[in-house]
Design a protein around this motif. Structure first.
Motif, mmCIF file in Angstrom:
data_model
loop_
_atom_site.group_PDB
_atom_site.id
_atom_site.type_symbol
_atom_site.label_atom_id
_atom_site.label_comp_id
_atom_site.label_asym_id
_atom_site.label_seq_id
_atom_site.Cartn_x
_atom_site.Cartn_y
_atom_site.Cartn_z
ATOM 1 N N VAL A 356 0.885 -1.165 0.000
ATOM 2 C CA VAL A 356 0.000 0.000 0.000
ATOM 3 C C VAL A 356 0.922 1.214 0.000
ATOM 4 N N LEU A 357 0.785 2.063 -0.999
ATOM 5 C CA LEU A 357 1.758 3.134 -1.224
ATOM 6 C C LEU A 357 1.493 4.354 -0.352
ATOM 7 N N ASN A 358 2.500 5.212 -0.280
ATOM 8 C CA ASN A 358 2.439 6.432 0.522
ATOM 9 C C ASN A 358 1.503 7.435 -0.142
ATOM 10 N N ASP A 359 0.405 7.772 0.534
ATOM 11 C CA ASP A 359 -0.607 8.639 -0.072
ATOM 12 C C ASP A 359 -0.134 10.077 -0.212
ATOM 13 N N ALA A 360 0.667 10.567 0.719
ATOM 14 C CA ALA A 360 1.176 11.933 0.608
ATOM 15 C C ALA A 360 1.994 12.105 -0.665
ATOM 16 N N GLN A 361 2.810 11.112 -0.998
ATOM 17 C CA GLN A 361 3.599 11.178 -2.224
ATOM 18 C C GLN A 361 2.714 11.099 -3.468
ATOM 19 N N LEU A 362 1.660 10.296 -3.399
ATOM 20 C CA LEU A 362 0.728 10.207 -4.527
ATOM 21 C C LEU A 362 -0.016 11.526 -4.746
ATOM 22 N N PHE A 363 -0.452 12.170 -3.665
ATOM 23 C CA PHE A 363 -1.109 13.474 -3.789
ATOM 24 C C PHE A 363 -0.167 14.483 -4.444
ATOM 25 N N SER A 364 1.084 14.477 -3.992
ATOM 26 C CA SER A 364 2.065 15.416 -4.525
ATOM 27 C C SER A 364 2.301 15.168 -6.014
ATOM 28 N N ARG A 365 2.414 13.893 -6.402
ATOM 29 C CA ARG A 365 2.631 13.578 -7.819
ATOM 30 C C ARG A 365 1.440 14.015 -8.665
ATOM 31 N N TRP A 366 0.242 13.752 -8.167
ATOM 32 C CA TRP A 366 -0.946 14.151 -8.925
ATOM 33 C C TRP A 366 -0.960 15.657 -9.169
ATOM 34 N N LEU A 367 -0.690 16.437 -8.125
ATOM 35 C CA LEU A 367 -0.728 17.896 -8.259
ATOM 36 C C LEU A 367 0.357 18.385 -9.216
ATOM 37 N N GLN A 368 1.543 17.807 -9.140
ATOM 38 C CA GLN A 368 2.620 18.199 -10.049
ATOM 39 C C GLN A 368 2.231 17.923 -11.498
ATOM 40 N N GLN A 369 1.639 16.782 -11.734
ATOM 41 C CA GLN A 369 1.233 16.434 -13.095
ATOM 42 C C GLN A 369 0.121 17.352 -13.592
ATOM 43 N N ARG A 370 -0.811 17.719 -12.717
ATOM 44 C CA ARG A 370 -1.885 18.614 -13.127
ATOM 45 C C ARG A 370 -1.351 20.005 -13.445
ATOM 46 N N GLN A 371 -0.398 20.469 -12.666
ATOM 47 C CA GLN A 371 0.161 21.804 -12.922
ATOM 48 C C GLN A 371 0.952 21.847 -14.222
ATOM 49 N N ALA A 372 1.492 20.698 -14.619
ATOM 50 C CA ALA A 372 2.272 20.639 -15.854
ATOM 51 C C ALA A 372 1.433 20.273 -17.070
ATOM 52 N N ALA A 373 0.193 19.841 -16.849
ATOM 53 C CA ALA A 373 -0.645 19.354 -17.948
ATOM 54 C C ALA A 373 -1.230 20.518 -18.748
ATOM 55 N N GLU A 374 -1.571 20.239 -19.996
ATOM 56 C CA GLU A 374 -2.174 21.245 -20.868
ATOM 57 C C GLU A 374 -3.678 21.319 -20.685
ATOM 58 N N GLU A 375 -4.317 20.197 -20.274
ATOM 59 C CA GLU A 375 -5.767 20.212 -20.111
ATOM 60 C C GLU A 375 -6.159 21.164 -18.992
ATOM 61 N N THR A 376 -7.173 21.973 -19.253
ATOM 62 C CA THR A 376 -7.605 22.939 -18.242
ATOM 63 C C THR A 376 -8.642 22.370 -17.288
ATOM 64 N N ARG A 377 -9.263 21.272 -17.688
ATOM 65 C CA ARG A 377 -10.271 20.632 -16.848
ATOM 66 C C ARG A 377 -9.933 19.155 -16.702
ATOM 67 N N SER A 378 -10.106 18.632 -15.506
ATOM 68 C CA SER A 378 -9.862 17.203 -15.297
ATOM 69 C C SER A 378 -10.806 16.686 -14.223
ATOM 70 N N ALA A 379 -11.067 15.383 -14.291
ATOM 71 C CA ALA A 379 -11.844 14.694 -13.261
ATOM 72 C C ALA A 379 -11.063 13.441 -12.893
ATOM 73 N N THR A 380 -10.656 13.340 -11.626
ATOM 74 C CA THR A 380 -9.799 12.242 -11.172
ATOM 75 C C THR A 380 -10.508 11.409 -10.123
ATOM 76 N N PHE A 381 -10.422 10.099 -10.296
ATOM 77 C CA PHE A 381 -10.934 9.147 -9.302
ATOM 78 C C PHE A 381 -9.731 8.604 -8.540
ATOM 79 N N PHE A 382 -9.678 8.873 -7.221
ATOM 80 C CA PHE A 382 -8.559 8.492 -6.370
ATOM 81 C C PHE A 382 -9.055 7.471 -5.349
#
Length: 551
Positions: A356-382
């Motif tokens: 079971v992975l570290n959730d804090a690191q997963l949250f951080s990765r998700w946010l980094q990817q969203r800030q770098a992504a071109e899509e302006t809208r997203s819907a994520t199931f976590f």
């Protein structure tokens, strides 16, 4: 002539002679006394007629003593099976259907589950009852008492349904009547809680639920404001669990704009919970319907994708156990690729031995990817499972404390909220648990068992928070006390989907939640249905009779 008459009379006259061979129940008296004690305290789903048939089989006079004794031995497997049938334990069909999952449990977790079944208090009480029976049997004829008690229970069981019934069309849905739009309940109609009325109420509930649907717009207006939707689905968390651990006062729960106080997850298993959430845009379906194709408009993430939201999926596990990930894809229509887990640290070892992975690191990765992504809208199931029963720290054999794991997860979410506030990103966060952990068992189920979706397991804390708004955040959460379920989440997202709320100088939350769909408390697993009917919870197992849920 005389001889002929005597011989003709002998067959009929032999029946009264059987009276000499009534030998009583013997040790089976203790079997039934034990059942009566459990029934008195609400620990049995007792079947009076089946038990009376067993007594009749054991009592019928047999002249041959050896055959009489053999009968008692032959009855043992039937008695054991009937005892199991009279308990609230999972049915044989349920055990067989989950055999593959049980085989996936680690040896240490299986041993822990076995130990939970040993109730030393009950064993002590059973021993005291055994000694009392042996002592009193010197003077009392327990067979007469047992037969009398079983006869009375059968009379009560047969007489109970003899009441006036309402037609199906007039039967209230789980004690209340709802219109097709299902925004608020009408005045309750009191009717007897009979099998017929409860079955009719359940059928009426599902019939009305089939008419309910969230109306998403066909397209977004030109001035729509882009934002992200993040749905965080947490395994094994209910209000009951929060109260048992004292974590209902954790600062995280004060940071939401909205909190649903009476939200029903409608199931106590992860796969069905995930499917129900992904199909949130339609009314509640029966359990079996979850595995059949649904109206395309039922799929929440598809509705968002039609409006330009890119769909994403993230989990702190691999999703293989029980076919969870395949269920999301096949029955929830969530086809987004799983966010990379490469390089994420292992925080726990799950009940099946997987990380079971570290959730804090997963949250951080998700946010980094969203800030770098071109899509302006997203819907994520976590989906998160650190609170699942049986999880342990790496290198340890015993299960890690639930409270410690919950404290860690809540701290991580709280810190993630801080990061989101600092980022200024427009975001709608929806925290909705799958089901509870059953930390506190009851008379129906032991702690940790989830075969029956009890109210304590399906009443879960749901919170919604908006980040990146022009308006200041609420100083205190606004509580939604009405009975709610997934349709309310879908409806709220649809009301906010144009993003205008993020540019508003003030947010009128009472108006936003006015008329949100209400849903009666009906929960279902493969072999069990629990329904609130006129203020009381009732349970039906394996399609049998309804029983008042023991408190």
């Amino acid at each position: 002539m005389s001889k002929h008459m005597n011989s003709a009379a002998s067959p009929s006259s032999s029946l009264p002679l059987l009276g000499r061979y009534w030998r009583g129940l013997g040790g089976w008296n203790y079997y039934f006394l034990l059942k009566f004690g459990l029934l008195w305290n609400g620990y049995l789903n007792f079947h009076p007629l089946a038990n009376l048939v067993l007594v009749a089989f054991l009592l019928f006079p047999i002249p041959n003593v050896r055959l009489h004794r053999l009968r008692h031995w032959l009855a043992l497997p039937f008695g054991i099976g009937l005892f199991y049938h009279d308990t609230w334990l999972p049915g044989v069909g349920s055990l067989l259907s989950q055999g593959d999952q049980l085989a996936g449990f680690s040896a240490s977790y299986l041993l822990e589950l076995v130990q939970r079944f040993i109730n030393w208090q009950m064993l002590g009480a059973a021993f005291v009852l055994w000694v009392a029976y042996l002592f009193l049997a010197q003077w009392l004829r327990f067979t007469v008492l047992v037969v009398t008690a079983l006869g009375w229970l059968n009379i009560v069981d047969v007489a109970a349904p003899v009441v006036k019934l309402l037609p199906v069309e007039e039967t209230p849905v789980a004690g209340r009547q709802f219109d097709a739009t299902q925004t608020s309940p009408t005045r309750p109609v009191e009717v007897p809680a009979t099998n017929q009325n409860l079955n009719a109420a359940l059928e009426s509930f599902y019939r009305q639920e089939r008419q309910r649907q969230t109306g998403f717009p066909d397209s977004l207006p030109a001035d729509a404001v882009p934002f992200d939707v993040l749905v965080i689905n947490i395994c094994s968390l209910s209000w009951s669990d929060l109260e048992a651990t004292g974590l209902a006062s954790h600062p995280l729960w004060q940071r939401f704009d909205l909190r649903f106080q009476d939200f029903n997850s409608a199931t106590s298993y992860s796969g069905p919970a995930g499917i129900r959430l992904l199909r949130a845009s339609c009314g509640q379906s029966p359990q079996q319907a979850l595995y059949q194709p649904a109206d395309p408009r039922c799929y929440l993430f598809d509705n968002l994708a039609q409006l330009g939201f890119s769909t994403q999926l993230a989990m702190d596990h691999d999703g293989d156990f029980g076919g969870y990930l395949s269920d999301l894809r096949r029955h929830g229509q969530l086809q987004a690729p799983l966010m990379s887990q490469q390089g994420i640290a292992r925080a726990l070892v799950s009940f099946d031995g997987e990380p079971v992975l570290n959730d804090a690191q997963l949250f951080s990765r998700w946010l980094q990817q969203r800030q770098a992504a071109e899509e302006t809208r997203s819907a994520t199931f976590f989906n998160l499972i650190p609170l699942h029963d049986g999880n342990r720290l790496p290198g340890r054999n015993e299960t890690a404390s639930y409270r410690d794991r919950a404290q860690t997860l809540f701290d991580q979410l709280d810190a993630f909220f801080d990061t989101l506030e600092q980022s200024g990103r427009r975001l709608m966060v929806v925290v909705v648990p799958e089901h509870g952990a059953a930390l506190v068992g009851d008379k129906v189920q032991l702690s940790g068992l989830r075969d029956i979706p009890s109210p304590a397991m399906t009443r879960v804390p749901v919170g919604i928070r908006l980040f990146g708004t022009q308006a200041p955040a609420r100083s205190a959460a606004l509580d939604v006390d009405a009975p709610s379920s997934y349709l309310a989440i879908s409806e709220l997202i649809a009301r906010l989907v144009d993003g205008q709320v993020f540019e508003a100088n003030a947010i009128d939350w009472p108006s936003l939640i006015q008329g949100l769909p209400q849903t009666a408390a009906v929960s279902e697993n493969d072999n069990a249905v629990v329904m609130e009917f006129q203020g009381n919870s009732h349970i039906r197992l394996n399609g049998g009779d309804w029983v008042l849920y023991p408190r």
